[in-house]
Scaffold this active site. Structure first.
Site, short mmCIF file in Angstrom:
data_model
loop_
_atom_site.label_atom_id
_atom_site.label_comp_id
_atom_site.label_asym_id
_atom_site.label_seq_id
_atom_site.Cartn_x
_atom_site.Cartn_y
_atom_site.Cartn_z
N TYR A 33 55.56 -62.18 -19.76
CA TYR A 33 55.53 -62.47 -21.19
C TYR A 33 56.45 -61.54 -21.95
CZ TYR A 33 52.61 -58.33 -22.18
OH TYR A 33 52.16 -57.06 -22.32
N LYS A 147 57.14 -57.07 -17.00
CA LYS A 147 56.19 -57.36 -18.08
C LYS A 147 55.28 -58.50 -17.64
CE LYS A 147 56.02 -57.39 -23.13
NZ LYS A 147 55.02 -56.34 -23.30
N GLU A 180 52.41 -44.19 -20.10
CA GLU A 180 52.62 -44.88 -21.38
C GLU A 180 51.28 -45.32 -21.93
OE1 GLU A 180 54.80 -48.60 -20.74
OE2 GLU A 180 53.93 -48.70 -18.73
N LEU A 205 56.97 -49.55 -18.55
CA LEU A 205 57.70 -50.68 -19.11
C LEU A 205 58.79 -50.11 -20.02
CD1 LEU A 205 57.59 -53.86 -19.33
CD2 LEU A 205 56.72 -53.43 -21.61
N1 PLP Z 1 54.45 -50.33 -22.66
C1 PLP Z 1 53.56 -51.33 -22.46
C2 PLP Z 1 52.59 -51.22 -21.34
C3 PLP Z 1 53.57 -52.45 -23.29
O1 PLP Z 1 52.68 -53.45 -23.09
C4 PLP Z 1 54.50 -52.51 -24.37
C5 PLP Z 1 54.53 -53.65 -25.27
O2 PLP Z 1 53.79 -54.60 -25.16
C6 PLP Z 1 55.38 -51.44 -24.55
C7 PLP Z 1 55.34 -50.37 -23.66
C8 PLP Z 1 56.38 -51.45 -25.66
O3 PLP Z 1 57.39 -52.41 -25.42
P1 PLP Z 1 58.21 -53.07 -26.59
O4 PLP Z 1 58.83 -51.95 -27.37
O5 PLP Z 1 59.23 -53.90 -25.89
O6 PLP Z 1 57.27 -53.88 -27.41
#
Ligand code: PLP
Length: 293
Positions: A33, A147, A180, A205
């Site tokens: 996603y 993701k 994270e 991620l």
């Molecule tokens: N880390 C995780 C586990 C996430 O689910 C997300 C966003 O959903 C992020 C980091 C931040 O990613 P982004 O800046 O692309 O929204």
């Protein structure tokens, strides 16, 4: 006006939008996603999100339901039909419907679902009001760069935060380093003013917001270090914040009950939110190709 969702070629009223019970997303979490912020009618970091989507699909060998260009057009059409100026777009692709069997179906027809949700416009004061976070063991698999819609550990981490009266949880690896948040990337600023983010490998991620911040600070006088940081270092940090498409740059003012710095959004966090907003409003997101492993 009822909400409109896109499901496999059709624009449907939200309440009628459905996928089959044997969709592999439902049965195996066999899908990926993206969440993309819509800011004043514009997708933030669209290119980066579509590149990361390509990385996730490729890593899991899931077919694109359509090419990137028509996909972008469908995203715009869903946004238009829902009249969303500020909000979030959710896009999910699964390996499709097939009789339940762990092995990939052959052939497979990917399922594509796109929805959008209205949100209030970005409110800097709210982002700088600061949130409280807890730390919790990282229970996830080893490919966090993908993701994947398999989010159970993230769900449990976030729930633990809510039950502790906090708003987000920082997940911690077996060596005591923060990976994270449950849905955000984690940052700290050390007492000597260094901005720290964990290097993007398979352990986290690679957030598109994170990439935008990194690109936006390139020409600033900010000392940036890519390295893991421990929970102890985070609790002793001068500043802390999270980043995501949903939270942009959001101050963290307490970790595990301990106030960070003077307990208010830090000076660099405030500056980074301004720099990030200016960057996103100008160029619309990171232009560099990210390292997707
Ligand atoms: N880390 C995780 C586990 C996430 O689910 C997300 C966003 O959903 C992020 C980091 C931040 O990613 P982004 O800046 O692309 O929204």
């Amino acid at each position: 006006m009822s909400k409109i969702a896109y499901v496999n070629g059709q624009y449907l009223s939200h309440s009628l939008a459905k996928v089959h019970i044997e969709d592999r997303g439902y049965q195996f979490a066999d899908g990926v996603y993206e969440v993309i912020a819509i800011h004043e009618g514009k997708f933030l970091g669209e290119k980066g999100h579509l590149n990361r989507l390509a990385h996730s699909l490729e890593a899991l060998r899931i077919d694109w339901p359509m090419d990137k260009r028509p996909l972008s057009m469908v995203m715009r059409e869903v946004r238009r039909r829902n009249r969303v100026r500020n909000g979030l777009l959710y896009l999910q692709i699964t390996r499709g419907v097939a009789p339940r069997d762990h092995a990939f179906p052959n052939p497979s027809v990917s399922t594509l679902v796109i929805t959008v949700t209205k949100r209030p416009a970005i409110d800097k004061a709210e982002l700088l009001a600061g949130i409280e976070i807890i730390t919790t063991p990282d229970l996830r698999w080893k490919r966090r760069d993908i993701k994947s819609i398999s989010l159970l550990p993230n769900v449990l981490a976030k729930q633990a935060a809510i039950e502790a009266g906090a708003q987000e949880a920082w997940q911690v690896d077996e060596k005591g380093f923060v990976t994270e948040g449950s849905a955000t990337n984690a940052w700290i600023v050390t007492k000597s003013g260094e901005l720290i983010t964990r290097d993007a490998g398979e352990e986290i991620l690679n957030g598109i917001t994170r990439l935008a911040i990194l690109e936006a600070v390139q020409d600033q006088d900010i000392k940036l270090l890519y390295r893991p940081f421990s929970v102890t270092e985070a609790r002793d940090a001068r500043e802390a914040f999270i980043s995501s498409s949903n939270s942009h740059v959001r101050a963290v003012t307490k970790i595990d009950g301990k106030a960070i710095g003077n307990g208010l959004a830090g000076e660099l966090t405030r500056r980074l939110l301004d720099i990030y907003m200016e960057f996103m409003e100008g160029e619309g997101g990171p232009q560099q190709e990210a390292r997707w492993n």
